[in-house]
Design an enzyme around this catalytic site. Structure first.
Site, PDB file in Angstrom:
ATOM      1  CB  CYS A  90      -0.858  -0.010   1.260  1.00 50.66           C
ATOM      2  SG  CYS A  90       0.177   0.039   2.744  1.00 50.66           S
ATOM      3  CD  GLU A 127      -3.164   1.302  13.062  1.00 50.95           C
ATOM      4  OE1 GLU A 127      -2.791   0.508  12.178  1.00 50.95           O
ATOM      5  OE2 GLU A 127      -4.275   1.873  13.041  1.00 50.95           O
ATOM      6  CG  ASN A 178      -2.599  -5.751   5.783  1.00 46.01           C
ATOM      7  OD1 ASN A 178      -2.638  -6.292   4.687  1.00 46.01           O
ATOM      8  ND2 ASN A 178      -1.477  -5.272   6.297  1.00 46.01           N
ATOM      9  CG  HIS A 209       4.107  -5.948  11.487  1.00 41.43           C
ATOM     10  ND1 HIS A 209       2.952  -5.737  12.205  1.00 41.43           N
ATOM     11  CD2 HIS A 209       5.117  -5.529  12.280  1.00 41.43           C
ATOM     12  CE1 HIS A 209       3.261  -5.212  13.379  1.00 41.43           C
ATOM     13  NE2 HIS A 209       4.564  -5.058  13.442  1.00 41.43           N
TER      14      HIS A 209
HETATM   15  S1  SF4 Z   1      -2.879   2.495   7.259  1.00 41.16           S
HETATM   16 FE1  SF4 Z   1      -1.457   0.744   7.104  1.00 41.16          FE
HETATM   17  S2  SF4 Z   1      -2.353  -0.573   5.533  1.00 41.16           S
HETATM   18 FE2  SF4 Z   1      -3.355   1.417   5.355  1.00 41.16          FE
HETATM   19  S3  SF4 Z   1      -2.198   2.581   3.810  1.00 41.16           S
HETATM   20 FE3  SF4 Z   1      -1.302   3.066   5.796  1.00 41.16          FE
HETATM   21  S4  SF4 Z   1       0.348   1.594   6.110  1.00 41.16           S
HETATM   22 FE4  SF4 Z   1      -0.958   0.797   4.482  1.00 41.16          FE
END
Ligand code: SF4
Length: 314
Positions: free
Chosen positions: A16, A130, A232, A45
């Protein structure tokens, strides 16, 4: 020779925008300042990413205390509590924050609500970095509290000090379906709860889960490329299983055993937001070598999101 065994590949999948940005920050820091570069916690991760960066001279630590003065430190994409950021800034260290901007958005919500003396419910998984970071952005000196809710049961049993002065935020990488149910339960108990105007579950999580939903309609077996500590990626595997597919989370092709695919007719392949495409290609190669042929499916959603990196590292 014609085969009746196929594989399909999810789109979108893999990296992402937040993960790309975090890795680029580390790579640029290495290029500009040379090794060692310290990173607090795995920058993303994924074992392969972390091992590669180690080879290039990155030292991963869990605490700022482990870093000698006058060094570079990068904070991981998952974000940190305010006290961790303060500690880093108060030391003789050069600090670069690789927190994903979409996690920072949640931090800002939590800070805003705490300054308004509100209580906040965070839906998330206890112990995930997080969640620790987001909880640690709440300033309780203004009188409010932050509560963590992990599942429906906790949502049913929660007691809030200010039920009519309450806001809700979410971890960015949750199951969209499970979280909806938790939110509905919380709204039943607290009809005045303030919800985020733009969903905290990020675009990448949503899109990868949507793509798994499509793959699950036609696959009997699924491989999600990702590491076991990737939130995720785990949610993608769970979603596939919920949809009736036999699903495995694999770091790479070496994790695939023959018995996993010996009865498969259509194999779906996807990857969590922190898994590099080269590992997906590695899995595809393995599956192809087992006699499966490619079946194309349409992209669920084109992704055009990108985040720029810190000016000093460009
Ligand atoms: S919140 Fe996490 S999964 Fe979503 S764009 Fe940001 S790094 Fe990627």
């Amino acid at each position: 020779m014609k085969t009746n065994k196929f594989y399909i590949v999810a789109s979108p999948r893999g990296f992402c925008a937040g993960v790309k940005r975090a890795i680029l920050i580390v790579e640029q820091a290495l290029k500009i300042f040379n090794s060692p570069v310290y990173v607090r916690h795995e920058v993303v991760h994924n074992k392969y990413v972390v091992d590669n960066l180690k080879k290039k001279g990155v030292i991963f630590v869990e605490s700022i205390d482990e870093i000698p003065d006058k060094n570079i430190v990068i904070l991981s994409a998952h974000g940190v509590a305010k006290k961790v950021l303060d500690k880093a800034n108060n030391r003789d260290l050069k600090v670069f924050d690789a927190t994903c901007p979409l996690v920072t958005k949640v931090h800002m919500e939590v800070l805003k609500y705490s300054k308004q003396n509100m209580d906040v419910i965070l839906i998330g998984h206890k112990g995930h970095p997080e969640v620790i970071g987001t909880m640690g952005r709440f300033r309780d000196k203004f009188g409010g509290n932050i509560y963590l809710v992990q599942n429906i049961k906790e949502a049913e049993e929660i007691k809030i000090r200010q039920p009519n002065n309450l806001a809700l935020v979410k971890q960015t990488t949750l199951s969209v379906d499970d979280t909806k149910k938790i939110v509905l339960q919380l709204q039943k108990l607290f009809p005045n709860v303030v919800l985020p105007t733009k969903d905290d579950i990020c675009y990448a999580t949503q899109n990868r889960q949507d793509a798994i939903g499509e793959l699950a309609k036609i696959s009997d077996t699924m491989f999600i490329v990702g590491s076991s500590n990737s939130s995720n990626s785990n949610r993608l595997k769970e979603l596939a299983i919920t949809k009736g597919v036999t699903a495995y989370l694999v770091d790479d092709a070496s994790y695939i055993k023959n018995e996993m695919i010996k009865n498969s007719k259509i194999i779906g392949i996807s990857a969590g937001a922190s898994a590099p495409e080269e590992l997906v290609l590695n899995v595809i190669d393995y599956i192809k070598n087992q006699g499966f042929t490619h079946k194309r499916i349409k992209t669920i959603k084109e992704e055009k999101v990108s985040f720029s990196i810190i000016k000093e590292l460009r």
